[in-house]
Design a protein around this motif. Structure first.
Motif: not given
Length: 217
Positions: A66-67, A204-207, A210-217
Motif C-alpha cells: 500500500l505504501f 479501510a476507507v483510507s485504503i 488511495v486505490l481509487q484516486r487517479e492522481d492528485i497532481l
C-alpha cells in the motif's frame, strides 16, 4: 538463542533509525518491510505465532504494498518520468545570469546541502522518544521471565483468582461464551474492541481512497 534475539533487536533498532532519517522513500519502504518481518520472527521466538502471522502478513506484506501504491499515485514515479526528469535536469544545468550576475549559485548551494541521504536529527522529537523509552524499558526489564509459573498473572497470590484464572473459570457463567478469548474481546474488553474496529474502518476507507484516486497532481 539469546544471540539470535539480540541480533534481531539490533536489526530492528537500526532499521527503525534508517526509516526515520533516510530520504530515499522507496528504500525506506523496503527497510520497513524488513523491519516488520524481523518483528514477526521475534514474535515467533516469544511463542506467539498468531501475532507473528498477522505482523508478517499485514506489516511486511499488505502495508508495504500500500505504501508503494500510494507513492506511485501521489508522485507518479515511473521509468519514463525518471528519464524525463534526468533530461530536463541536464538541460537546466547551465547557470543563468541576470544583469551580469549569476543567479543560480544560491540554488546550487541549496541543492548541495540537500544532497545528503538522511534527514537531520530532530532534537525535540529525540528527547520525547527518550522520555517515553526510559519508563517503557524499565517496565519491560521488570517483567517476569517468559513461562514463569510464579508470575502474578498466573498464580493465586492472596487466595483470590488472578485475571488469568478468573477468565478461565468464570467466562462461561458470566458471558455464556464457551470460548474465553471471544468473551474477553467481546464482553470484558468490549470498548477496547470497539475502538479497534473504528481504527480498522478508518484504515479501510483510507485504503479505498488511495486505490481509487487517479492522481492528485
Amino acid at each position: 538463542m539469546i544471540w539470535l534475539e539480540l541480533g534481531l533487536i539490533a536489526f530492528v533498532v537500526l532499521a527503525a533509525l534508517y526509516v526515520a532519517f533516510a530520504r530515499d522513500v522507496v528504500g525506506t519502504i523496503v527497510m520497513f518491510a524488513g523491519l516488520t518481518l524481523a518483528i514477526a520472527v521475534i514474535w515467533v521466538l516469544l511463542a506467539a505465532p498468531d501475532v507473528a502471522l498477522i505482523e508478517a502478513a499485514v506489516g511486511a506484506g499488505v502495508t508495504s504494498v500500500l505504501f508503494l501504491i500510494a507513492l506511485k499515485k501521489t508522485t507518479g514515479i515511473s521509468a519514463s518520468d525518471d528519464d524525463a526528469e534526468t533530461g530536463s535536469a541536464a538541460e537546466t544545468d547551465t547557470p543563468t545570469t541576470d544583469g551580469g550576475e549569476v543567479v543560480a549559485d544560491a540554488e546550487a548551494g541549496q541543492s548541495s546541502d540537500d544532497s545528503s541521504g538522511f534527514h537531520p536529527l530532530n532534537l525535540p522529537a529525540a528527547l520525547l522518544i527518550a522520555a517515553l523509552a526510559i519508563p517503557l524499558g524499565y517496565t519491560f526489564l521488570s517483567l517476569d521471565p517468559i513461562g514463569e509459573t510464579a508470575a502474578v498473572a498466573t498464580e493465586y497470590a492472596t487466595g483470590d483468582a488472578t485475571p488469568h484464572t478468573y477468565y478461565l473459570e468464570n467466562t462461561l457463567g458470566d458471558t455464556g461464551f464457551p470460548n474465553a478469548v471471544v468473551a474477553v474481546l467481546v464482553v470484558y474488553r468490549g470498548l477496547d474492541t470497539l475502538g479497534e474496529l473504528i481504527v480498522a474502518f478508518a484504515a479501510a476507507v483510507s485504503i479505498l481512497i488511495v486505490l481509487q484516486r487517479e492522481d492528485i497532481l
